[in-house]
Design an enzyme around this catalytic site. Structure first.
Site, PDB file in Angstrom:
ATOM      1  N   GLY A  91      12.119  12.926  34.143  1.00  0.00           N
ATOM      2  CA  GLY A  91      13.364  12.162  34.164  1.00  0.00           C
ATOM      3  C   GLY A  91      13.981  11.940  32.796  1.00  0.00           C
ATOM      4  O   GLY A  91      14.831  11.068  32.625  1.00  0.00           O
ATOM      5  N   THR A 127      16.522  12.298  29.984  1.00  0.00           N
ATOM      6  CA  THR A 127      17.927  12.722  29.926  1.00  0.00           C
ATOM      7  C   THR A 127      18.432  12.872  28.496  1.00  0.00           C
ATOM      8  O   THR A 127      19.459  13.512  28.281  1.00  0.00           O
ATOM      9  CB  THR A 127      18.839  11.729  30.674  1.00  0.00           C
ATOM     10  OG1 THR A 127      18.691  10.427  30.089  1.00  0.00           O
ATOM     11  CG2 THR A 127      18.494  11.665  32.153  1.00  0.00           C
ATOM     12  N   HIS A 144      11.915   8.948  22.820  1.00  0.00           N
ATOM     13  CA  HIS A 144      12.098   7.490  22.836  1.00  0.00           C
ATOM     14  C   HIS A 144      11.121   6.892  23.829  1.00  0.00           C
ATOM     15  O   HIS A 144      10.860   7.457  24.887  1.00  0.00           O
ATOM     16  CB  HIS A 144      13.535   7.112  23.198  1.00  0.00           C
ATOM     17  CG  HIS A 144      14.039   7.788  24.432  1.00  0.00           C
ATOM     18  ND1 HIS A 144      14.451   9.097  24.432  1.00  0.00           N
ATOM     19  CD2 HIS A 144      14.161   7.353  25.707  1.00  0.00           C
ATOM     20  CE1 HIS A 144      14.821   9.436  25.645  1.00  0.00           C
ATOM     21  NE2 HIS A 144      14.650   8.400  26.449  1.00  0.00           N
ATOM     22  N   HIS A 158      10.759   3.758  26.281  1.00  0.00           N
ATOM     23  CA  HIS A 158      11.439   2.613  26.902  1.00  0.00           C
ATOM     24  C   HIS A 158      10.468   1.436  26.880  1.00  0.00           C
ATOM     25  O   HIS A 158       9.307   1.575  27.298  1.00  0.00           O
ATOM     26  CB  HIS A 158      11.755   2.903  28.375  1.00  0.00           C
ATOM     27  CG  HIS A 158      12.720   4.004  28.617  1.00  0.00           C
ATOM     28  ND1 HIS A 158      14.031   3.786  28.984  1.00  0.00           N
ATOM     29  CD2 HIS A 158      12.567   5.356  28.567  1.00  0.00           C
ATOM     30  CE1 HIS A 158      14.635   4.942  29.164  1.00  0.00           C
ATOM     31  NE2 HIS A 158      13.777   5.915  28.920  1.00  0.00           N
TER      32      HIS A 158
HETATM   33  P1  5GP Z   1      15.720   8.969  29.370  1.00  0.00           P
HETATM   34  O1  5GP Z   1      16.479   9.163  30.651  1.00  0.00           O
HETATM   35  O2  5GP Z   1      15.900  10.146  28.438  1.00  0.00           O
HETATM   36  O3  5GP Z   1      14.310   8.555  29.549  1.00  0.00           O
HETATM   37  O4  5GP Z   1      16.403   7.711  28.679  1.00  0.00           O
HETATM   38  C1  5GP Z   1      17.608   7.766  28.015  1.00  0.00           C
HETATM   39  C2  5GP Z   1      18.098   6.355  27.934  1.00  0.00           C
HETATM   40  O5  5GP Z   1      19.114   6.293  26.955  1.00  0.00           O
HETATM   41  C3  5GP Z   1      18.715   5.834  29.251  1.00  0.00           C
HETATM   42  O6  5GP Z   1      18.004   4.682  29.682  1.00  0.00           O
HETATM   43  C4  5GP Z   1      20.152   5.541  28.868  1.00  0.00           C
HETATM   44  O7  5GP Z   1      20.640   4.369  29.492  1.00  0.00           O
HETATM   45  C5  5GP Z   1      20.087   5.396  27.364  1.00  0.00           C
HETATM   46  N1  5GP Z   1      21.309   5.787  26.693  1.00  0.00           N
HETATM   47  C6  5GP Z   1      22.019   6.929  26.898  1.00  0.00           C
HETATM   48  N2  5GP Z   1      23.081   6.956  26.087  1.00  0.00           N
HETATM   49  C7  5GP Z   1      23.038   5.810  25.355  1.00  0.00           C
HETATM   50  C8  5GP Z   1      23.890   5.276  24.332  1.00  0.00           C
HETATM   51  O8  5GP Z   1      24.895   5.854  23.953  1.00  0.00           O
HETATM   52  N3  5GP Z   1      23.530   4.080  23.807  1.00  0.00           N
HETATM   53  C9  5GP Z   1      22.405   3.411  24.213  1.00  0.00           C
HETATM   54  N4  5GP Z   1      22.163   2.226  23.627  1.00  0.00           N
HETATM   55  N5  5GP Z   1      21.591   3.893  25.174  1.00  0.00           N
HETATM   56  C10 5GP Z   1      21.903   5.076  25.730  1.00  0.00           C
END
Ligand code: 5GP
Ligand code: ZN
Length: 121
Positions: free
Chosen positions: A100, A102, A107, A109
């Site tokens: 998952g 994106t 990073h 969480h």
């Molecule tokens: P992933 O889906 O890769 O585990 O998490 C990416 C996270 O980055 C998502 O929870 C999304 O809400 C966050 N995110 C995406 N674009 C931005 C942004 O421009 N600013 C911030 N603060 N968070 C972002």
């Protein structure tokens, strides 16, 4: 770090946030690590811990970094979690398509501030 690898990916949204080109709410920043509030929070507290240097995901980070750098990152996850979640917290590394992920800049969480159920979706 592989010398051919760049510390910044010009197409990466988190590199742009780190460079100050896109605004974000920073909880912490030092030479190695940035912590920002997730723009689409999934819990009352939801922050993202990321290395300053661009690296796509956890396996690449583990391969590239020294034990000291890995320890610093893991410490940050624990410390930020303890700060954000007084009653507990969750640390998640979404990795790759099935994981998952994106945004392809590593990073963690950190989610806290409510009771989190298990398993996640
Ligand atoms: P992933 O889906 O890769 O585990 O998490 C990416 C996270 O980055 C998502 O929870 C999304 O809400 C966050 N995110 C995406 N674009 C931005 C942004 O421009 N600013 C911030 N603060 N968070 C972002
Ligand atoms: Zn990046």
């Amino acid at each position: 770090m592989n010398r051919k690898e760049s510390a910044v990916d010009p197409g990466c949204i988190f590199c742009k946030i780190i460079a100050g080109e896109i605004p974000a709410q920073f909880v912490h920043r030092d030479d190695d690590i940035a912590v920002i509030v997730d723009v689409n929070a999934q819990a009352p507290k939801h922050v993202l811990i990321m290395p300053i240097k661009h690296v796509a995901n956890l396996p690449a980070f583990v391969q590239r970094e020294s034990p000291e750098a890995l320890a610093k990152f893991l410490s940050a996850c624990g410390n930020v979690g303890a700060e954000q979640g007084h009653n507990g917290f969750r640390v998640v590394f979404n990795t790759g398509i099935d994981g998952g992920q994106t945004v392809d800049h590593l990073h963690a969480h950190v989610l806290a501030g409510r009771h989190l159920t298990w398993p996640p979706g």
